[in-house]
Design a protein around this motif. Sequence first.
Motif, mmCIF file in Angstrom:
data_model
loop_
_atom_site.group_PDB
_atom_site.id
_atom_site.type_symbol
_atom_site.label_atom_id
_atom_site.label_comp_id
_atom_site.label_asym_id
_atom_site.label_seq_id
_atom_site.Cartn_x
_atom_site.Cartn_y
_atom_site.Cartn_z
ATOM 1 N N VAL A 1 0.848 -1.193 0.000
ATOM 2 C CA VAL A 1 0.000 0.000 0.000
ATOM 3 C C VAL A 1 0.886 1.245 0.000
ATOM 4 C CG1 VAL A 1 -1.778 1.305 1.220
ATOM 5 C CG2 VAL A 1 -1.829 -1.203 1.255
ATOM 6 N N ILE A 2 0.635 2.145 -0.940
ATOM 7 C CA ILE A 2 1.302 3.449 -0.966
ATOM 8 C C ILE A 2 0.346 4.471 -0.367
ATOM 9 C CG2 ILE A 2 2.251 5.292 -2.420
ATOM 10 C CD1 ILE A 2 2.900 3.139 -4.506
ATOM 11 N N ILE A 3 0.850 5.305 0.538
ATOM 12 C CA ILE A 3 0.070 6.448 1.027
ATOM 13 C C ILE A 3 0.748 7.709 0.527
ATOM 14 C CG2 ILE A 3 -0.853 7.669 3.031
ATOM 15 C CD1 ILE A 3 -0.766 5.085 4.602
ATOM 16 N N ARG A 4 -0.001 8.546 -0.174
ATOM 17 C CA ARG A 4 0.565 9.763 -0.762
ATOM 18 C C ARG A 4 -0.380 10.944 -0.538
ATOM 19 N NH1 ARG A 4 -0.359 7.777 -6.910
ATOM 20 N NH2 ARG A 4 1.673 6.828 -6.487
ATOM 21 N N GLY A 5 0.172 12.149 -0.689
ATOM 22 C CA GLY A 5 -0.646 13.356 -0.621
ATOM 23 C C GLY A 5 -0.646 14.039 -1.967
ATOM 24 N N ILE B 1 4.082 1.956 2.254
ATOM 25 C CA ILE B 1 5.096 2.907 1.806
ATOM 26 C C ILE B 1 4.509 4.316 1.875
ATOM 27 C CG2 ILE B 1 6.598 3.635 -0.083
ATOM 28 C CD1 ILE B 1 6.450 0.786 -1.191
ATOM 29 N N ALA B 2 5.157 5.204 2.623
ATOM 30 C CA ALA B 2 4.745 6.615 2.662
ATOM 31 C C ALA B 2 5.548 7.374 1.606
ATOM 32 C CB ALA B 2 4.997 7.199 4.044
ATOM 33 N N GLN B 3 4.848 7.944 0.636
ATOM 34 C CA GLN B 3 5.493 8.722 -0.431
ATOM 35 C C GLN B 3 5.492 10.189 -0.009
ATOM 36 O OE1 GLN B 3 4.175 8.013 -4.586
ATOM 37 N NE2 GLN B 3 3.963 10.240 -4.729
ATOM 38 N N LEU B 4 6.655 10.691 0.435
ATOM 39 C CA LEU B 4 6.735 11.996 1.078
ATOM 40 C C LEU B 4 7.132 13.082 0.085
ATOM 41 C CD1 LEU B 4 8.550 10.904 4.360
ATOM 42 C CD2 LEU B 4 6.112 10.806 3.780
ATOM 43 N N GLU B 5 6.287 14.096 0.002
ATOM 44 C CA GLU B 5 6.551 15.230 -0.881
ATOM 45 C C GLU B 5 5.941 16.477 -0.262
ATOM 46 O OE1 GLU B 5 6.248 16.334 -5.651
ATOM 47 O OE2 GLU B 5 5.101 14.649 -4.844
ATOM 48 N N GLY B 6 6.609 17.606 -0.407
ATOM 49 C CA GLY B 6 6.101 18.843 0.169
ATOM 50 C C GLY B 6 6.206 18.800 1.688
ATOM 51 N N TYR B 7 5.166 19.334 2.361
ATOM 52 C CA TYR B 7 5.179 19.375 3.821
ATOM 53 C C TYR B 7 4.801 18.020 4.409
ATOM 54 C CZ TYR B 7 5.394 24.447 3.320
ATOM 55 O OH TYR B 7 5.783 25.711 3.003
ATOM 56 N N VAL B 8 5.631 17.550 5.338
ATOM 57 C CA VAL B 8 5.362 16.314 6.082
ATOM 58 C C VAL B 8 5.530 16.686 7.552
ATOM 59 C CG1 VAL B 8 5.921 13.868 6.331
ATOM 60 C CG2 VAL B 8 6.436 15.050 4.177
ATOM 61 N N LEU B 9 4.454 17.191 8.145
ATOM 62 C CA LEU B 9 4.555 17.799 9.466
ATOM 63 C C LEU B 9 3.557 17.182 10.444
ATOM 64 C CD1 LEU B 9 4.718 21.561 8.353
ATOM 65 C CD2 LEU B 9 6.648 20.037 8.833
ATOM 66 N N PHE C 1 3.578 13.558 9.614
ATOM 67 C CA PHE C 1 4.861 12.902 9.860
ATOM 68 C C PHE C 1 4.645 11.622 10.660
ATOM 69 C CE2 PHE C 1 9.328 13.656 11.940
ATOM 70 C CZ PHE C 1 9.844 12.589 11.204
ATOM 71 N N GLU C 2 3.727 11.662 11.616
ATOM 72 C CA GLU C 2 3.441 10.482 12.428
ATOM 73 C C GLU C 2 2.832 9.358 11.593
ATOM 74 O OE1 GLU C 2 2.481 11.721 16.848
ATOM 75 O OE2 GLU C 2 1.504 13.105 15.473
ATOM 76 N N LEU C 3 1.978 9.714 10.637
ATOM 77 C CA LEU C 3 1.449 8.707 9.715
ATOM 78 C C LEU C 3 2.591 8.085 8.921
ATOM 79 C CD1 LEU C 3 -0.728 7.193 8.149
ATOM 80 C CD2 LEU C 3 -1.087 9.261 6.765
ATOM 81 N N ALA C 4 3.522 8.912 8.467
ATOM 82 C CA ALA C 4 4.672 8.405 7.714
ATOM 83 C C ALA C 4 5.530 7.477 8.570
ATOM 84 C CB ALA C 4 5.510 9.572 7.195
ATOM 85 N N LEU C 5 5.725 7.844 9.840
ATOM 86 C CA LEU C 5 6.540 7.020 10.740
ATOM 87 C C LEU C 5 5.902 5.653 11.004
ATOM 88 C CD1 LEU C 5 7.677 9.669 13.393
ATOM 89 C CD2 LEU C 5 9.117 8.531 11.684
ATOM 90 N N ALA C 6 4.568 5.581 10.908
ATOM 91 C CA ALA C 6 3.874 4.307 11.118
ATOM 92 C C ALA C 6 4.037 3.373 9.917
ATOM 93 C CB ALA C 6 2.395 4.551 11.393
ATOM 94 N N TYR D 1 19.398 10.894 8.609
ATOM 95 C CA TYR D 1 18.987 10.487 9.950
ATOM 96 C C TYR D 1 18.459 9.056 9.989
ATOM 97 C CZ TYR D 1 19.226 15.206 12.011
ATOM 98 O OH TYR D 1 19.640 16.414 12.501
ATOM 99 N N GLY D 2 18.025 8.538 8.840
ATOM 100 C CA GLY D 2 17.442 7.204 8.810
ATOM 101 C C GLY D 2 15.924 7.204 8.799
ATOM 102 N N ILE D 3 15.328 8.385 8.604
ATOM 103 C CA ILE D 3 13.858 8.481 8.526
ATOM 104 C C ILE D 3 13.394 8.075 7.135
ATOM 105 C CG2 ILE D 3 11.888 10.053 8.623
ATOM 106 C CD1 ILE D 3 13.611 11.753 10.607
ATOM 107 N N VAL D 4 13.969 8.700 6.113
ATOM 108 C CA VAL D 4 13.665 8.365 4.720
ATOM 109 C C VAL D 4 14.529 7.183 4.309
ATOM 110 C CG1 VAL D 4 13.887 9.163 2.334
ATOM 111 C CG2 VAL D 4 12.896 10.671 4.072
ATOM 112 N N THR D 5 13.896 6.149 3.778
ATOM 113 C CA THR D 5 14.640 4.942 3.407
ATOM 114 C C THR D 5 15.046 4.924 1.938
ATOM 115 O OG1 THR D 5 12.511 3.833 3.126
ATOM 116 C CG2 THR D 5 13.623 3.527 5.224
ATOM 117 N N ARG D 6 14.301 5.622 1.082
ATOM 118 C CA ARG D 6 14.634 5.694 -0.343
ATOM 119 C C ARG D 6 14.483 7.151 -0.795
ATOM 120 N NH1 ARG D 6 14.618 0.287 -2.921
ATOM 121 N NH2 ARG D 6 14.544 -1.117 -1.109
ATOM 122 N N LEU D 7 15.603 7.773 -1.182
ATOM 123 C CA LEU D 7 15.585 9.151 -1.651
ATOM 124 C C LEU D 7 15.755 9.151 -3.171
ATOM 125 C CD1 LEU D 7 15.525 12.098 -0.432
ATOM 126 C CD2 LEU D 7 18.001 12.108 -0.807
#
Length: 642
Positions: free
Chosen positions: A440-444, A487-495, A499-504, A562-568
């Motif tokens: 499952v991909i979660i994106r904004g 998989i959290a697809q992070l773009e723009g603001y992740v606050l 951010f907590e949804l992404a960390l889950a 930091y190890g938060i993002v796993t694939r840049l």
Amino acid sequence: MIKQVAVIGAGIMGHSIAEVFALNGYKVNLEDFYPEVIEKAKIGIDNSLDKLIASKKIDENGKKAAIENIKFFNNIEEAVKDADLSIEVVPEIYEIKVKVLKEISQHTEKIIASNTSNIRITEMGEEIRKPERFIGMHFFNPPILMKLVEVIKGDKTSGEYVDEIYELAEKIGKKPIKVLKDEAGFVVNRISAPEMLLLCTAYGNKIAKPEAIDKYFKSQGLPMGPYQLFDYVGLDTVVDSLKYYGKELSPDYGKCHAFDSFIESKHLGLKTGSGIYKWENGKAIIPDAEESDKINLMDMFALEINEATRLIEDGVASPDDIETGVKYGLNRPFGPITVANGLSNDEVLETLKRLYTQYNLEVFKPSKTIETHKMKEAFNKKPDEIKKEEKSEILGYRIEGKVGIITLMNGKNNLMSFELLKAVDRQLDLIEEANNVNVVIIRGNDRAFSAGADLSQFISNPYMFMKISSTGENIFDRITKMNKIFIAQLEGYVLGGGFELALACDIRTSIADSVIGFPETSLGLIPGYGGSQRLPNLIGISRAMDMILTSERISGEKAQEYGIVTRLFSDNLEENTMKLAKDLSERISPASVYVAKRLIYNTATINLDEEALSMGMLYAGNDLKEGVKAFLEKRKPDYKGN
């Protein structure tokens, strides 16, 4: 099918309604008896379209097409003869409306609607030919911006026309609600009516100075106090509404004469330069005063909830339509149903009893629903036709191969509102049962994965604040326990909550310039959906402490370090994330995923209950109130440490 619309009355409301239809591709005949009103309408439409261009909602071609869709008339017969729908938009005076509606009905056999905000459709329908085709279509001011349309069925209105006008409202981008029983004020104005009576009576009884009451309501985050708002809309409008409600709803509404002297002296508020306050350059000159809560938010909430239960008891509208109506008609983040779900029946009952005793007005007396302690039961009944897989407008979902794609769509910032959390939870129910989905991909959107929690929501007490935190934690915790790779697809603001949804999620992809962080401590909060627990387990206590306590934001590139993002990815984030997801969905065993996730996540003890309890404690403090207030007012907070 409706293709051509006639709008009769080209004042501010009329020409704005015409513009709405024209922008959505309908041919519009805009009519007014006075040529000078037509000329003002042309200027008003042109200026409004220019504002839409400036805000990039349309382009020059869109403006040109809209203008070409509108024709102007000074004759009702000519305007309505070819129209599939004719909408009356003349002043809110019964005699004027009936005169115009009679003339319209003589020259068309098609549907006729009134934009009345208060007057009963059945009453006016008695005066026109073929009342079964007569319906209420009440837009809210300004129609070009406000989403709500009340679709009102008169006693003789054919049901097929109710459905047709409802669908039409949806086609022009509005949020329609059905008013199933024709009573004065319909839904939104009916909900507001007891508040008008309370404020009028309190003013007459000199309960407190109006500026003191207004200062209190502004301190609660409202842009205007209620008396300032009365001046803004016009004291004559307020008095006329109370008189009408006095005839149609309850004699209580006709008992307040506190504003009569203003009407007699032509001091009507903004439109005349003075009313309760003096007005200069469009702004009220409000004397400074110590704020007074002798009329407070709980009083207003209780009256709205009480009236909402009466609408349900009388069969005027459904709970969902009442909630939608107040949210979109009064431009609020929540309606009375949401407020009621955050309060106990006893809290509302006791407030209403106090108001009834203090003012001796039957309108304030608790409804049968509240007296019998059935408030929650009445508000949470769902129509039979609502299914588990109901479509959400703030969350999208589709499947490609064995990959499910959740798209957050809650405005440009994808704020984590109650509704969005619930929508995510419902979607997880379906995903959990879907054996054909392995990843499952979660994106904004390209502006924000999610910029955090919606701080404008109604929260009644510390317990509710703690409960919401716990609910969010539990929803996100489901992700860590499911036999799917998230998989959290992070773009723009992740606050914040985003951010907590992404960390889950199990994997986080990003681009270098994403903006990631926890702003909570700068607002008098802490990360409340598991972030205070998950982040240190992911990157270590030292770095987590720095991120949370400083509330500083880091880039996607720094987040990978930091190890938060796993694939840049350097570019094509969506394409590369999808490529990764499809690969994993085809070669990784869901059973292995389930076991591996349990083993990995169980290496760290995460105390979510402690985090939720801390959120409840923070709610009771003044720093949180100051932080949220400063955020809404776009200023720096003044914290006192309590």
